[in-house]
Design a protein around this motif. Structure first.
Motif, short mmCIF file in Angstrom:
data_model
loop_
_atom_site.label_atom_id
_atom_site.label_comp_id
_atom_site.label_asym_id
_atom_site.label_seq_id
_atom_site.Cartn_x
_atom_site.Cartn_y
_atom_site.Cartn_z
N GLY A 9 47.56 -24.40 3.05
CA GLY A 9 47.28 -23.68 4.28
C GLY A 9 47.56 -24.53 5.50
O GLY A 9 48.09 -24.05 6.50
N ASP A 10 47.19 -25.81 5.42
CA ASP A 10 47.45 -26.72 6.54
C ASP A 10 48.94 -26.91 6.77
O ASP A 10 49.39 -27.00 7.91
CB ASP A 10 46.81 -28.09 6.28
CG ASP A 10 45.29 -28.03 6.31
OD1 ASP A 10 44.74 -27.02 6.82
OD2 ASP A 10 44.65 -28.98 5.83
N LEU A 11 49.69 -26.94 5.69
CA LEU A 11 51.14 -27.11 5.81
C LEU A 11 51.76 -25.91 6.51
O LEU A 11 52.64 -26.08 7.37
CB LEU A 11 51.77 -27.31 4.43
CG LEU A 11 53.28 -27.52 4.40
CD1 LEU A 11 53.64 -28.80 5.14
CD2 LEU A 11 53.77 -27.57 2.97
N LEU A 12 51.31 -24.71 6.17
CA LEU A 12 51.83 -23.52 6.85
C LEU A 12 51.50 -23.54 8.34
O LEU A 12 52.32 -23.15 9.17
CB LEU A 12 51.25 -22.25 6.21
CG LEU A 12 51.89 -21.78 4.92
CD1 LEU A 12 51.12 -20.59 4.35
CD2 LEU A 12 53.33 -21.40 5.15
N VAL A 13 50.30 -24.01 8.68
CA VAL A 13 49.93 -24.08 10.09
C VAL A 13 50.82 -25.08 10.82
O VAL A 13 51.29 -24.83 11.93
CB VAL A 13 48.43 -24.44 10.23
CG1 VAL A 13 48.08 -24.75 11.68
CG2 VAL A 13 47.56 -23.31 9.71
N ARG A 14 51.06 -26.23 10.19
CA ARG A 14 51.91 -27.23 10.83
C ARG A 14 53.35 -26.75 10.99
O ARG A 14 53.97 -26.94 12.04
CB ARG A 14 51.89 -28.53 10.02
CG ARG A 14 50.59 -29.25 10.12
CD ARG A 14 50.59 -30.52 9.33
NE ARG A 14 49.28 -31.14 9.41
CZ ARG A 14 48.81 -31.95 8.51
NH1 ARG A 14 49.53 -32.27 7.45
NH2 ARG A 14 47.60 -32.48 8.66
N ILE A 15 53.89 -26.12 9.96
CA ILE A 15 55.24 -25.58 10.04
C ILE A 15 55.31 -24.50 11.12
O ILE A 15 56.25 -24.46 11.92
CB ILE A 15 55.70 -25.03 8.67
CG1 ILE A 15 55.90 -26.19 7.69
CG2 ILE A 15 56.97 -24.20 8.80
CD1 ILE A 15 56.13 -25.74 6.26
N GLY A 16 54.31 -23.64 11.15
CA GLY A 16 54.26 -22.60 12.16
C GLY A 16 54.20 -23.17 13.57
O GLY A 16 54.83 -22.65 14.49
#
Length: 80
Positions: A9-16
């Protein structure tokens, strides 16, 4: 709490966030010629500025994924 699911979930937030920033810079680049009175940029620049919304959606998906994992873990802890 498993670190792999929260990392996803954190990775998706960072990519976003990165995609959103790229779109925001492209948006600033496309509106600057309008204020300066010069020729507008090509259509590709306007298409890149749409990444701002895509980045927002990806980051939102990451937040929702993190929420779902935390709720699932809370339910499992309550059952024990």
């Amino acid at each position: 709490m498993t670190s792999e699911t929260s990392r996803a979930g954190d990775l998706l937030v960072r990519i976003g966030a990165v995609v959103f920033v790229v779109g925001a810079v492209a948006t600033l680049a496309t509106i600057t010629p309008l204020f300066l009175g010069s020729d507008p940029l090509p259509t590709a620049a306007y298409l890149v500025s749409m990444l701002m919304g895509v980045g927002f959606a990806v980051a939102g998906a990451g937040v929702l994924r993190s929420i779902a994992v935390q709720r699932r873990q809370a339910r499992e802890a309550a059952r024990r």
